[in-house]
Motif scaffolding. Structure first.
Motif, PDB file in Angstrom:
ATOM      1  N   TYR A 127       0.810  -1.216   0.000  1.00 25.49           N
ATOM      2  CA  TYR A 127       0.000   0.000   0.000  1.00 25.49           C
ATOM      3  C   TYR A 127       0.846   1.270   0.000  1.00 25.49           C
ATOM      4  O   TYR A 127       0.403   2.332   0.424  1.00 25.49           O
ATOM      5  N   GLY A 128       2.082   1.151  -0.487  1.00 25.35           N
ATOM      6  CA  GLY A 128       2.925   2.320  -0.674  1.00 25.35           C
ATOM      7  C   GLY A 128       3.778   2.714   0.519  1.00 25.35           C
ATOM      8  O   GLY A 128       4.438   3.752   0.491  1.00 25.35           O
ATOM      9  N   TRP A 129       3.796   1.903   1.551  1.00 25.08           N
ATOM     10  CA  TRP A 129       4.625   2.190   2.720  1.00 25.08           C
ATOM     11  C   TRP A 129       6.035   1.671   2.476  1.00 25.08           C
ATOM     12  O   TRP A 129       6.217   0.644   1.836  1.00 25.08           O
ATOM     13  N   GLU A 130       7.032   2.370   3.011  1.00 29.92           N
ATOM     14  CA  GLU A 130       8.431   1.986   2.861  1.00 29.92           C
ATOM     15  C   GLU A 130       9.061   1.812   4.239  1.00 29.92           C
ATOM     16  O   GLU A 130       8.825   2.626   5.137  1.00 29.92           O
ATOM     17  N   PHE A 131       9.889   0.783   4.380  1.00 30.43           N
ATOM     18  CA  PHE A 131      10.639   0.606   5.620  1.00 30.43           C
ATOM     19  C   PHE A 131      11.552   1.812   5.800  1.00 30.43           C
ATOM     20  O   PHE A 131      12.236   2.232   4.874  1.00 30.43           O
ATOM     21  N   LEU A 132      11.570   2.380   7.005  1.00 26.10           N
ATOM     22  CA  LEU A 132      12.390   3.551   7.291  1.00 26.10           C
ATOM     23  C   LEU A 132      13.555   3.227   8.224  1.00 26.10           C
ATOM     24  O   LEU A 132      14.710   3.525   7.917  1.00 26.10           O
TER      25      LEU A 132
END
Length: 150
Positions: A127-132
């Protein structure tokens, strides 16, 4: 799935107590803590909202947005929190639709990026989230994954 109603608490404030009890039953955080956050949202004290999916009048999924979801990176704010979908409703895209609703609502209010912590390793990326980064949870011995949606 087409009969499900996706909403935020401001659209149906009468279910605030029911929603607070539902979130409490899933996460064990005191109902009063949810009510305090929900009241702040409903009273216009914060733009951080609460989002639900209903099957008729039954809450089947939900999540909120708060300043900090119990971790040491107070600079990474706001946080999506309390993400939960009832087991029999999983794998239908409900949580994804709610996540997209939250991100869009925040974006319309000028709130971006948005963060969340999780121990899931592949769900949010869809859903467009990226590991930070990894963060330390309050009172937790292990680090937890922090994601960002820009």
């Amino acid at each position: 799935m087409s009969d499900y109603k996706y909403t935020n608490l401001a659209e149906i404030p009468s279910i605030k107590d029911k929603a607070a009890e539902w979130f409490h039953s899933k996460w064990g955080v005191p109902k009063e803590a949810y009510l305090e956050c929900m009241d702040a949202f409903l009273n216009g004290e914060t733009d951080y909202g609460w989002y639900l999916c209903l099957d008729n009048n039954k809450i089947i999924a939900g999540m909120g947005v708060i300043e900090n979801d119990f971790h040491d990176r107070k600079d990474l704010t706001p946080n999506v929190c309390a993400v939960y979908t009832e087991e029999k409703y999983r794998c239908q895209g409900i949580a994804g639709k709610l996540l997209n609703m939250v991100v869009e609502d925040c974006r319309q209010k000028g709130i971006s990026p948005v963060y969340l912590i999780t121990d899931h390793t592949s769900f949010y990326e869809r859903y467009g989230w990226e590991f930070l980064c990894m963060v330390q949870g309050d009172g937790e011995p292990e680090m937890t994954r922090m994601y960002i949606h820009r």
